[in-house]
Scaffold this motif. Structure first.
Motif, PDB file in Angstrom:
ATOM      1  N   PHE B  47       0.800  -1.232   0.000  1.00  0.00           N
ATOM      2  CA  PHE B  47       0.000   0.000   0.000  1.00  0.00           C
ATOM      3  C   PHE B  47       0.830   1.279   0.000  1.00  0.00           C
ATOM      4  CE2 PHE B  47      -2.401   3.410   2.067  1.00  0.00           C
ATOM      5  CZ  PHE B  47      -3.560   3.411   1.328  1.00  0.00           C
ATOM      6  N   TYR B  48       1.842   1.293   0.880  1.00  0.00           N
ATOM      7  CA  TYR B  48       2.584   2.543   1.066  1.00  0.00           C
ATOM      8  C   TYR B  48       3.618   2.832  -0.022  1.00  0.00           C
ATOM      9  CZ  TYR B  48      -0.099   2.946   5.237  1.00  0.00           C
ATOM     10  OH  TYR B  48      -1.159   3.050   6.087  1.00  0.00           O
ATOM     11  N   ALA B  49       3.695   1.941  -0.986  1.00  0.00           N
ATOM     12  CA  ALA B  49       4.445   2.267  -2.192  1.00  0.00           C
ATOM     13  C   ALA B  49       3.573   3.105  -3.132  1.00  0.00           C
ATOM     14  CB  ALA B  49       4.898   0.992  -2.877  1.00  0.00           C
ATOM     15  N   HIS B  50       2.287   3.100  -2.879  1.00  0.00           N
ATOM     16  CA  HIS B  50       1.349   3.840  -3.726  1.00  0.00           C
ATOM     17  C   HIS B  50       0.861   5.148  -3.091  1.00  0.00           C
ATOM     18  CE1 HIS B  50       0.713   0.940  -6.999  1.00  0.00           C
ATOM     19  NE2 HIS B  50       0.879   0.004  -6.083  1.00  0.00           N
ATOM     20  N   PHE B  51       0.719   5.139  -1.755  1.00  0.00           N
ATOM     21  CA  PHE B  51       0.154   6.309  -1.077  1.00  0.00           C
ATOM     22  C   PHE B  51       0.932   6.612   0.201  1.00  0.00           C
ATOM     23  CE2 PHE B  51      -3.078   3.829  -3.231  1.00  0.00           C
ATOM     24  CZ  PHE B  51      -3.624   4.759  -4.104  1.00  0.00           C
ATOM     25  N   ASP B  52       1.047   7.892   0.519  1.00  0.00           N
ATOM     26  CA  ASP B  52       1.752   8.296   1.731  1.00  0.00           C
ATOM     27  C   ASP B  52       1.012   7.883   2.994  1.00  0.00           C
ATOM     28  OD1 ASP B  52       3.826   9.372   0.411  1.00  0.00           O
ATOM     29  OD2 ASP B  52       3.174  11.467   0.591  1.00  0.00           O
ATOM     30  N   SER B  53      -0.298   7.827   2.903  1.00  0.00           N
ATOM     31  CA  SER B  53      -1.115   7.494   4.070  1.00  0.00           C
ATOM     32  C   SER B  53      -2.489   7.064   3.578  1.00  0.00           C
ATOM     33  CB  SER B  53      -1.267   8.705   4.975  1.00  0.00           C
ATOM     34  OG  SER B  53      -2.025   9.700   4.307  1.00  0.00           O
ATOM     35  N   ARG B  54      -3.276   6.552   4.485  1.00  0.00           N
ATOM     36  CA  ARG B  54      -4.636   6.168   4.141  1.00  0.00           C
ATOM     37  C   ARG B  54      -5.417   7.395   3.653  1.00  0.00           C
ATOM     38  NH1 ARG B  54      -9.730   5.692   5.773  1.00  0.00           N
ATOM     39  NH2 ARG B  54     -10.804   3.734   5.401  1.00  0.00           N
ATOM     40  N   ASP B  55      -5.213   8.533   4.327  1.00  0.00           N
ATOM     41  CA  ASP B  55      -5.916   9.753   3.920  1.00  0.00           C
ATOM     42  C   ASP B  55      -5.578  10.172   2.491  1.00  0.00           C
ATOM     43  OD1 ASP B  55      -7.630  10.269   5.983  1.00  0.00           O
ATOM     44  OD2 ASP B  55      -6.334  11.683   7.021  1.00  0.00           O
ATOM     45  N   ALA B  56      -4.343   9.937   2.096  1.00  0.00           N
ATOM     46  CA  ALA B  56      -3.953  10.289   0.727  1.00  0.00           C
ATOM     47  C   ALA B  56      -4.777   9.484  -0.278  1.00  0.00           C
ATOM     48  CB  ALA B  56      -2.461  10.032   0.521  1.00  0.00           C
ATOM     49  N   LEU B  57      -5.013   8.217   0.039  1.00  0.00           N
ATOM     50  CA  LEU B  57      -5.885   7.398  -0.821  1.00  0.00           C
ATOM     51  C   LEU B  57      -7.306   7.947  -0.803  1.00  0.00           C
ATOM     52  CD1 LEU B  57      -6.847   4.962  -2.499  1.00  0.00           C
ATOM     53  CD2 LEU B  57      -7.059   3.689  -0.348  1.00  0.00           C
ATOM     54  N   VAL B  58      -7.784   8.299   0.378  1.00  0.00           N
ATOM     55  CA  VAL B  58      -9.148   8.809   0.501  1.00  0.00           C
ATOM     56  C   VAL B  58      -9.337  10.041  -0.383  1.00  0.00           C
ATOM     57  CG1 VAL B  58     -10.754   9.947   2.086  1.00  0.00           C
ATOM     58  CG2 VAL B  58      -9.606   7.843   2.784  1.00  0.00           C
ATOM     59  N   VAL B  59      -8.346  10.917  -0.406  1.00  0.00           N
ATOM     60  CA  VAL B  59      -8.440  12.109  -1.256  1.00  0.00           C
ATOM     61  C   VAL B  59      -8.565  11.703  -2.726  1.00  0.00           C
ATOM     62  CG1 VAL B  59      -7.187  14.115  -2.110  1.00  0.00           C
ATOM     63  CG2 VAL B  59      -7.251  13.651   0.337  1.00  0.00           C
ATOM     64  N   GLU B  60      -7.699  10.801  -3.164  1.00  0.00           N
ATOM     65  CA  GLU B  60      -7.781  10.362  -4.567  1.00  0.00           C
ATOM     66  C   GLU B  60      -9.106   9.667  -4.869  1.00  0.00           C
ATOM     67  OE1 GLU B  60      -4.525   8.562  -6.654  1.00  0.00           O
ATOM     68  OE2 GLU B  60      -3.041   9.349  -5.258  1.00  0.00           O
ATOM     69  N   ALA B  61      -9.579   8.913  -3.895  1.00  0.00           N
ATOM     70  CA  ALA B  61     -10.840   8.188  -4.086  1.00  0.00           C
ATOM     71  C   ALA B  61     -12.019   9.153  -4.226  1.00  0.00           C
ATOM     72  CB  ALA B  61     -11.082   7.228  -2.929  1.00  0.00           C
ATOM     73  N   MET B  62     -11.998  10.225  -3.442  1.00  0.00           N
ATOM     74  CA  MET B  62     -13.068  11.217  -3.546  1.00  0.00           C
ATOM     75  C   MET B  62     -13.028  11.906  -4.906  1.00  0.00           C
ATOM     76  SD  MET B  62     -13.063  13.156   0.103  1.00  0.00           S
ATOM     77  CE  MET B  62     -14.520  14.113  -0.335  1.00  0.00           C
ATOM     78  N   THR B  63     -11.825  12.252  -5.338  1.00  0.00           N
ATOM     79  CA  THR B  63     -11.690  12.881  -6.649  1.00  0.00           C
ATOM     80  C   THR B  63     -12.264  11.957  -7.723  1.00  0.00           C
ATOM     81  OG1 THR B  63      -9.598  13.774  -5.840  1.00  0.00           O
ATOM     82  CG2 THR B  63     -10.071  14.038  -8.193  1.00  0.00           C
ATOM     83  N   ARG B  64     -11.840  10.713  -7.663  1.00  0.00           N
ATOM     84  CA  ARG B  64     -12.297   9.741  -8.643  1.00  0.00           C
ATOM     85  C   ARG B  64     -13.814   9.593  -8.639  1.00  0.00           C
ATOM     86  NH1 ARG B  64      -9.732   6.155 -11.730  1.00  0.00           N
ATOM     87  NH2 ARG B  64     -11.185   4.965 -12.998  1.00  0.00           N
ATOM     88  N   ALA B  65     -14.370   9.396  -7.457  1.00  0.00           N
ATOM     89  CA  ALA B  65     -15.817   9.221  -7.333  1.00  0.00           C
ATOM     90  C   ALA B  65     -16.548  10.453  -7.858  1.00  0.00           C
ATOM     91  CB  ALA B  65     -16.188   8.970  -5.875  1.00  0.00           C
TER      92      ALA B  65
END
Lengths: 195, 195
Positions: B47-65
DNA sequence: TGTACATCAGTGAACGCGCGTTCACTGATGTAC
DNA sequence: TGTACATCAGTGAACGCGCGTTCACTGATGTAC
């Protein structure tokens, strides 16, 4: 003839009060049992002498928060009515007031939790439904005679949605959104101007 | 001249896609990193090779959605316009459709998360604000020329609020609330009938 | 009014579990010559 | 075209922490006589 509350009943009420604020401030899962007990002046070990589970407390907290909301809105509406305004105007101006945007903790429990409601356990969801129904009934009671329940549903949806969006935007953008929504409901609503 | 995506970029996109659905289905904190990675066909360690933190994923996920929402609504509006209805009508009927009540996972990211937005870390809250602004802009674009942004804000609030309340009530009560809100917006709205 | 005992209400340590994050390691892919 | 090596992408075990829940115990309150 109500007996004076026992020591335990007083503690119980204090825990529910704390939780009623906590869930609105931090969401369904935002505050732990230990924190709530601490804020109520107790230790976490005693929790299960008061509630079967954390969800059982959440249900009571929602009821408490919702009843507080209804009592407070009702009071404001009556007071305003005495001053000569319409009930509907008083409701909209109170609900969509800046203070309600900022003070989530004392505010509408539905606006604080609605997007999480469908994700809760059945007992919690059932209480959430009851809260929505009660809120719609309150709005209905503030509409002029002749308005039907479905009208109240739309007004409720608009107010709840506006409060949430305003809180998210925050600051001036949030205030502006609230003002616009007050305007749209009060000045443009077909029922608003009737007594 | 876009190069074909690398293996890592493909994985990244898959993770974001899964998360974009997960946060709408289960909320900001409803699904763990391990589950998301598993659903994307990976193990949690990467996971952390892709995102700095869980929140960083959440931000991208919101953008995507959110972008998915906008693309999908835009497409429906254009298609409907070709058939002769108004943009506004198409927007309201699509957003307040029964299918949107049931299928949270593919639905509006704002309706799925709005009451939790103010409780998130700054980066997440900032993206949430952007999503609200984009949604208001979309609604604005569906209103007849001459309508201003504040009009779009009120319509957005009404639709978001109605969808949430309908989901909470569920079943027939939910469907009825949606129908009433469609009716109120389309048939009663001062701007709705203008081309 | 005072003593003896039962019940009540709350304490605090402990358990089990899930979750975000880290890290040493491995197999696959790509590059240099 | 083939070999040798570096880099890339992902694996899986482990750590630390927080949280809901349980439980043996204690001090306070209330009752019987």
């Amino acid at each position: 003839m109500s007996t004076s509350p026992t020591r335990k009943e007083l503690s119980h009420a204090r825990i529910v009060d704390v939780a009623a604020k906590a869930i609105r401030r931090a969401g369904y899962r935002g505050v732990g049992v230990a924190d709530i007990m601490k804020e109520a002046g107790l230790t976490h070990g005693g929790f299960y002498a008061h509630f079967d589970s954390r969800d059982a407390l959440v249900v009571e907290a929602m009821t408490r928060a919702g009843e507080e909301n209804i009592a407070s809105l009702t009071e404001v509406i009556e007071r305003r009515l005495a001053k000569g305004g319409t009930r509907f105007q008083a409701l909209v101006e109170t609900y969509l007031h800046e203070a309600h945007m900022t003070r989530t903790e004392d505010g509408c429990v539905i606006a604080a939790l609605s997007s999480e409601m469908t994700r809760q356990e059945d007992v919690v969801l059932e209480e959430a439904r009851r809260r929505v129904e009660k809120m719609v009934a309150l709005v209905h009671s503030a509409l002029p005679a002749g308005a039907d329940e479905s009208e109240a549903e739309v007004v409720t949806a608009t107010m709840v949605g506006a409060l949430q969006l305003a809180r998210t935007l925050g600051g001036k953008a949030g205030s502006a959104l609230l003002a616009q929504t007050r305007h749209a409901l009060i000045d443009r609503h077909p029922l608003a101007t009737r007594p």
